[in-house]
Design an enzyme around this catalytic site. Sequence first.
Site, PDB file in Angstrom:
ATOM      1  N   PHE A   1       0.857  -1.199   0.000  1.00 40.06           N
ATOM      2  CA  PHE A   1       0.000   0.000   0.000  1.00 40.06           C
ATOM      3  C   PHE A   1       0.884   1.238   0.000  1.00 40.06           C
ATOM      4  O   PHE A   1       1.797   1.342   0.815  1.00 40.06           O
ATOM      5  CB  PHE A   1      -0.901   0.036   1.253  1.00 40.06           C
ATOM      6  N   HIS A   2       0.625   2.158  -0.898  1.00 45.04           N
ATOM      7  CA  HIS A   2       1.373   3.418  -0.846  1.00 45.04           C
ATOM      8  C   HIS A   2       0.642   4.610  -1.451  1.00 45.04           C
ATOM      9  O   HIS A   2       1.148   5.721  -1.420  1.00 45.04           O
ATOM     10  CB  HIS A   2       2.737   3.268  -1.542  1.00 45.04           C
ATOM     11  N   ARG A   3      -0.574   4.402  -2.011  1.00 48.86           N
ATOM     12  CA  ARG A   3      -1.261   5.536  -2.651  1.00 48.86           C
ATOM     13  C   ARG A   3      -1.688   6.540  -1.578  1.00 48.86           C
ATOM     14  O   ARG A   3      -2.253   6.158  -0.541  1.00 48.86           O
ATOM     15  CB  ARG A   3      -2.521   5.061  -3.403  1.00 48.86           C
TER      16      ARG A   3
ATOM     17  N   ASP B   1      -2.576  -1.434  -3.705  1.00 45.29           N
ATOM     18  CA  ASP B   1      -3.131  -0.269  -4.387  1.00 45.29           C
ATOM     19  C   ASP B   1      -2.149   0.210  -5.471  1.00 45.29           C
ATOM     20  O   ASP B   1      -2.248   1.323  -5.963  1.00 45.29           O
ATOM     21  CB  ASP B   1      -3.465   0.861  -3.398  1.00 45.29           C
TER      22      ASP B   1
END
Length: 365
Positions: free
Chosen positions: A206-208, A283
Amino acid sequence: MKKIISVVGARPNFIKIAPIHKAFLKYKSSIHHLICHTGQHFDTKMSSVFFDELEIPKPDFSLGIGGGSHAEQTARIMMAFEKILLQEKPDMVIVPGDVNSTLAASLTAVKLHIPVAHVEAGLRSFDRDMPEEINRILTDEISDLLFVTAKSGMENLRKEGMAASRMFFTGNVMIDSLVHYLPKIEQSDILSTLGIKKQKYILSTFHRPSNVDHPERLQKILESMKRLATSLPIIFPIHPRTRNNIKDFGLENILPDSVILLEPIGYIDFLALTKEAALVMTDSGGIQEETTFMGVPCITVRNNTERPITCEAGTNFLAGQDYTKAVDKAFEILSGNPKKGTIPKGWDGKAASRIVDIIVSHLNA
Ligand code: UDP
């Protein structure tokens, strides 16, 4: 001799430019292909490991511009890259993807009347809150050559009024890297190093900003990972942005031991983990494509995707930012109901070669 400068800044860019650099080697007597690294991603785990593993030569130019706000970063890259362009006078600039470096470099080049080629053109999430969407729209608008990965990209560009002569459906360079390194990926010993077995773990990233920059959303993600980890252990290579936010929001104590937190992993090991996972929850943009190519079930925890082909033809399922729904879907897949997919057209390991041939004939025209 023609001179071309490719501009990379962030992890996905390195993966996209590696096959392009290799494809230019067949023209090495007539094309001098140079690489400029803006420094947007700069540490070993997010940058140099990819240069080493993907056999990209050391950048010819390193701008050293990491950090700062979007405006600061974009402006500083433009100022530094303009100097390189004035000194080098290339015949073309290539920009892959949708990061700030992509937009900054393309804008700088067109203002100096240097033609720009955009690799991975036409992707649209139709969500202008995403910084990447703004970078994509603007870069496509000012690029001379648009290299597109999927049919929807051609349609998007057509609807935006781009001339057909600028658009080329060449396929997916991300998949070129995957195909090229598949033998090495299959030899990786990352599973035994981590003490996990094929099909007996979940891989997650996850990094958005839309997920990890909001304390309540990040908390919900971590809580849903905790729930999901009751089925299988989760391998969670964590992006620096996400790690910092978990700390800053005081969320360090949510994840159980069955979620194995790792630093970002190198390309070969990451793809090996993707290939053998029972399920991927993410994501990321690129990971939606890699899972589709490898036939691995993927749940994308976002409200939209700029890569709809991965849901239509591939193994991707768009869960939205409803984290309960995402985990419910994950349980359904793990209980023996995975989606079967097909590999999209042009995702065949030869996209870079098609792109480079078009660029060379364009420059010689
Ligand atoms: N990746 C990697 N190690 C990791 C996470 C990702 O090598 O720990 C690779 C993977 O191939 C992925 C690519 O980096 O497709 C781009 O990742 P990211 O999710 O950062 O970027 P996005 O595609 O969302 O822009």
